[in-house]
Design an enzyme around this catalytic site. Structure first.
Site, PDB file in Angstrom:
ATOM      1  N   HIS A   1     -16.705 -15.042 -11.910  1.00 55.52           N
ATOM      2  CA  HIS A   1     -16.917 -15.603 -10.583  1.00 55.52           C
ATOM      3  C   HIS A   1     -16.955 -14.556  -9.498  1.00 55.52           C
ATOM      4  O   HIS A   1     -17.534 -14.775  -8.444  1.00 55.52           O
ATOM      5  CB  HIS A   1     -15.951 -16.758 -10.329  1.00 55.52           C
ATOM      6  CG  HIS A   1     -16.493 -17.941 -11.045  1.00 55.52           C
ATOM      7  ND1 HIS A   1     -16.403 -18.031 -12.410  1.00 55.52           N
ATOM      8  CD2 HIS A   1     -17.259 -18.973 -10.625  1.00 55.52           C
ATOM      9  CE1 HIS A   1     -17.050 -19.123 -12.784  1.00 55.52           C
ATOM     10  NE2 HIS A   1     -17.582 -19.705 -11.728  1.00 55.52           N
TER      11      HIS A   1
ATOM     12  N   CYS B   1     -28.217 -25.512 -15.787  1.00 52.64           N
ATOM     13  CA  CYS B   1     -27.807 -24.738 -14.609  1.00 52.64           C
ATOM     14  C   CYS B   1     -27.051 -23.454 -14.956  1.00 52.64           C
ATOM     15  O   CYS B   1     -26.624 -22.732 -14.067  1.00 52.64           O
ATOM     16  CB  CYS B   1     -26.975 -25.596 -13.664  1.00 52.64           C
ATOM     17  SG  CYS B   1     -25.426 -26.135 -14.379  1.00 52.64           S
TER      18      CYS B   1
HETATM   19  C1  PEP Z   1     -21.843 -22.859 -16.808  1.00 52.26           C
HETATM   20  O1  PEP Z   1     -20.768 -22.863 -17.413  1.00 52.26           O
HETATM   21  O2  PEP Z   1     -22.939 -22.625 -17.350  1.00 52.26           O
HETATM   22  C2  PEP Z   1     -21.891 -23.146 -15.362  1.00 52.26           C
HETATM   23  C3  PEP Z   1     -23.024 -23.278 -14.723  1.00 52.26           C
HETATM   24  O3  PEP Z   1     -20.710 -23.202 -14.718  1.00 52.26           O
HETATM   25  P1  PEP Z   1     -19.849 -21.913 -14.259  1.00 52.26           P
HETATM   26  O4  PEP Z   1     -20.692 -20.694 -14.494  1.00 52.26           O
HETATM   27  O5  PEP Z   1     -19.553 -22.146 -12.818  1.00 52.26           O
HETATM   28  O6  PEP Z   1     -18.661 -22.023 -15.132  1.00 52.26           O
END
Ligand code: PEP
Ligand code: MG
Length: 762
Positions: free
Chosen positions: A380, A692
């Site tokens: 993140h 996504c």
């Molecule tokens: C994923 O896990 O692919 C996702 C889009 O969520 P994050 O990257 O925020 O965990």
């Protein structure tokens, strides 16, 4: 193998010794100086072990050198003057090999090194134990006595326990030690082995600038190493406080544009401390008693940091950084009023670990790029860096931390290369590439208003939003709505849970900017690598599988309900989608949906404007959700595939661990077949489906994804153009043929042979 000693000695009172050492922690909290602390430690150990000599050497990893910091029994004047390289003498060897060394008579050992003038010649029985925290070397604890009384196995074990207690204490005191460190001599030359290092791209871009190591607990030391030239008095201090206050307020305003959801928070803690009467009062009293003002600031800041660092809460420990940042700013303004206090501006920051709050500060101070070395990487932080537009590469090259500050470095975060002190040829190439970068206007010009494949099949191209700043591109470029709004960022960067009203303001901006296009709010996905420092107090062994995401929300229903209310209210006139993350069972989905229903009832009763019929969906990112996908299709209005987590959990490969990155394979046959299963279920049940995770913008996978039937992609806004281009270059019939043959393979290498090769980023 440990070099265990022969049985001829023995500690008299090792239990008492351990008790005494643990008491040192209290001494430390009562803000004794580091010298006092270490002297007390050597005194206690010497007494309890009946050793005339006990010494502590501390290790400086930047110089790869040990320095004698405290001794009982040797010449006190040698403290701070005796230095040993890693591996030098028996002491250096104990640390290099991370093992105890026990010698009955060092005069016979060719590895021994006597230092003239420290009077150790007559103490030939020797025991050295490394002081370490995990793999990180901190120093060596050494005992010596006359050769007739050598140390034994139980002495070694007891001394190891003492050393591990000391490691804890020393870790807490490290920022104090840094302040006492002598100024670096001349800048060391850059070793050839680190002229070029290859890492992984976390956030694309280029930068060229002088380096600066972000080494927590050294910032103050660097400032204090200057020659002040004069004594600064109370008036100077008051002027600096007023100036700093204005400066922080201005900084906040400047970043408002870029970070309207976070700007006011970045410097809030600094301003709070700056107005704290206790903090100011303590500095004032020190100045009045004759201490030079910059030193008084540093001393009081160090006291505060010390008690914050000793706190058990991660949130409070993080506060030590705020104190240090503020103290550095204050001292800089005291010494050179009006000068640039943003020491990171235009610098390439080399950091060992980074909090989201560090990144926000660095970005608002204009850091040119970030090179993140070794552990502490959270995905993140990478996502945030992209949203902030700060180029960032992640690499395992710890030796980069030894590059002297100020060395010019070129970061090519398009491919993940770092060039240390590059030659003209490399710089010219960099310049040409930089000139070829697309401006926003170029991107607009190159994109089609509607996304479709080569054979005219309509595909929905949506944006992932992390910070509101991402809306600039999402609104300027053709995009069919927001496929994923990661609502956790306003939670991560704050110091407490944001209120319903605060969330409403942020969410409303998003909805308004999208003007009727679909907006998908993913509810709080906290935990794992998205730590809420004010909440996640207990360190989890396995945070990715811990109290995170929907589990966290369902366990903290009041926080969850507030978020849902804020979304429903802010999205009253939107094409509103609410999506739950990390769903593993139907029970969880129902429980989460119940919270939405209760919020709807409440809002209705309260007569507050809200969206009455949001679509409710879920992320498919756990293997358990895939198994239950047909059942989920009876309940959820839509699915979004989160490949980032799905791959991590299918393959048991930590997405944040650089050392296993080669095993994180989106094209593993199990991943491809799992994706196909999800898509076919969504098509069968006519449920909305998008993808996504990062795979959506990795152009080599787009033909496969189109081939199995994916018709909606949600990508970080910087990838909108690239993704549209890859979709436009694919025709569905050919993609379907490719997908079928990829799904028929069961070996990774056969899949690799069929996949389009990795395309260079543009
Ligand atoms: C994923 O896990 O692919 C996702 C889009 O969520 P994050 O990257 O925020 O965990
Ligand atoms: Mg995820």
């Amino acid at each position: 193998m440990k070099d265990r000693g022969k049985d001829c000695g023995g500690f008299v009172n090792s239990r008492q010794l351990l008790y005494d050492i643990s008491e040192l922690n209290h001494l430390f909290r009562e803000s004794a100086s580091i010298e006092t602390l270490l002297s007390r430690a050597v005194e206690m150990v010497a007494r309890s072990t009946q050793s005339p000599v006990c010494s502590i050497y501390l290790y400086n990893p930047d110089r790869q050198e040990l320095t004698l910091r405290a001794t009982q029994g040797l010449n006190p004047e040698s403290v701070g003057r005796v230095h040993l390289k890693l591996g030098e003498g028996l002491t250096g060897l104990a640390l290099q090999e991370m093992r105890p060394i026990c010698e009955p008579d060092i005069s016979r050992n060719p590895n021994n090194k006597f230092f003239p003038g420290i009077f150790e010649e007559r103490y030939n029985a020797f025991l050295a134990v490394p002081i370490a925290r995990g793999l990180s070397k901190m120093g060596v604890l050494v005992l010596q006595r006359e050769a007739s009384q050598c140390y034994n196995e139980s002495d070694i074990t007891a001394l190891e326990t003492v050393a591990s207690q000391l490691a804890n204490i020393i870790e807490n005191a490290q920022f104090l030690l840094a302040m006492h460190e002598p100024a670096p001599v001349a800048a060391a030359a850059v070793p050839d082995s680190i002229r070029f290092v290859r890492g992984k791209v976390a956030s694309e871009g280029f930068a060229y600038g002088p380096t600066m190591a972000l080494d927590r607990h050294k910032g103050l030391a660097v400032v204090l190493r200057q020659d002040f030239g004069k004594t600064y008095a109370l008036d100077d201090f008051h002027r600096a406080v007023a100036y700093t206050e204005r400066q922080l307020e201005q900084l906040q305003e400047q970043v408002e544009d870029k970070l309207s959801d976070a700007a006011s928070l970045i410097f809030a803690a600094h301003l709070m401390v700056l107005k704290d009467q206790d903090f100011l009062g303590k500095i004032t009293r020190r100045i009045e008693s004759g201490v030079n003002a910059p030193v008084a600031v540093a001393q009081v800041a160090a006291d505060y940091m010390q008690s914050f660092l000793a706190a058990s809460s991660a949130y409070l420990r993080e506060k030590a950084n705020d104190i240090e940042d503020l103290a550095v700013r204050l001292v800089t303004n005291l010494l050179s009023p009006g000068e640039q206090a943003d020491i990171h501006k235009d610098h390439v920051i080399i950091a060992r670990g980074l909090f989201p709050s560090d990144l926000l500060k660095l970005s608002s101070e204009g850091a040119a790029a970030i090179v993140l070395v070794g552990g502490g990487v959270t995905s993140h932080v990478a996502i945030l860096a992209r949203s902030l537009g700060v180029p960032m590469v992640i690499m395992d090259a710890f030796e980069l931390l030894r590059v002297p500050d100020g060395t010019p470095v070129l970061v090519d975060a398009e491919v993940g290369n770092v060039f240390v002190d590059p030659d003209d040829h490399v710089l010219e190439r960099f310049q040409a590439q930089r000139n070829a970068r697309l401006t926003l206007d170029d991107q607009k010009r190159l994109m089609q208003p509607v996304t479709q494949t080569a054979d005219g099949t309509r595909v929905h191209l949506m944006a992932n939003i992390n910070l509101l700043g991402d809306l600039r591109l999402a609104c300027a470029l053709p995009c069919d709505g927001i496929g994923l709004y990661r609502t956790e960022f306003p939670f991560i960067i704050r110091t407490t849970f944001p209120t319903e009203a605060e969330q409403y303001v942020i969410y409303r901006k998003l909805v308004t900017a999208m003007a009727g296009k679909p907006v998908t709010f993913r509810t709080l996905d906290a935990g794992g690598d998205k730590i809420l420092s004010y909440y996640h107090d207990i360190e989890e062994q396995n945070p990715a599988m811990g109290m995170r995401s929907i589990r966290f929300s369902l366990q903290n229903k009041a926080v969850f309900a507030e978020q849902i209310r804020a979304i429903l209210r802010a999205g009253f006139d939107a094409d509103l989608h609410i999506m739950f993350p990390m769903i593993s069972s139907l029970d969880e989905f129902h429980e989460a949906a119940d919270v939405v229903r209760e919020a709807l009832d409440q809002l209705r009763h309260q007569g507050l404007e809200h969206h009455a019929q949001p679509k409710l969906g879920m992320m498919v990112e756990l293997p358990s959700a895939v198994d239950l996908i047909d059942d989920f299709a009876q309940e959820a209005d839509f699915f979004s595939i989160g490949t980032n987590d799905l791959i991590q959990f299918l393959l048991a490969v930590d997405r944040t661990n650089e050392s296993v990155a080669d095993f994180y394979l989106p094209h593993h046959p199990a991943v491809l077949r799992t994706l196909n299963r999800i898509v076919q279920a969504a098509l069968r049940h006519q449920r909305g489906l998008s993808l996504c995770g990062d795979m959506a913008h990795q152009t080599r996978y787009i033909p496969f994804l189109l081939g199995i039937g994916v018709r909606a992609f949600s990508v970080d806004t910087i990838y909108l153009r690239r993704t549209q281009q890859a979709i436009a270059a694919t025709s569905i019939p050919a993609a379907a043929v490719l997908a079928r043959s990829l799904l028929a393979q069961s070996r990774i290498r056969d899949i690799e042979a069929l996949l389009p090769s990795r395309t260079p980023p543009d």
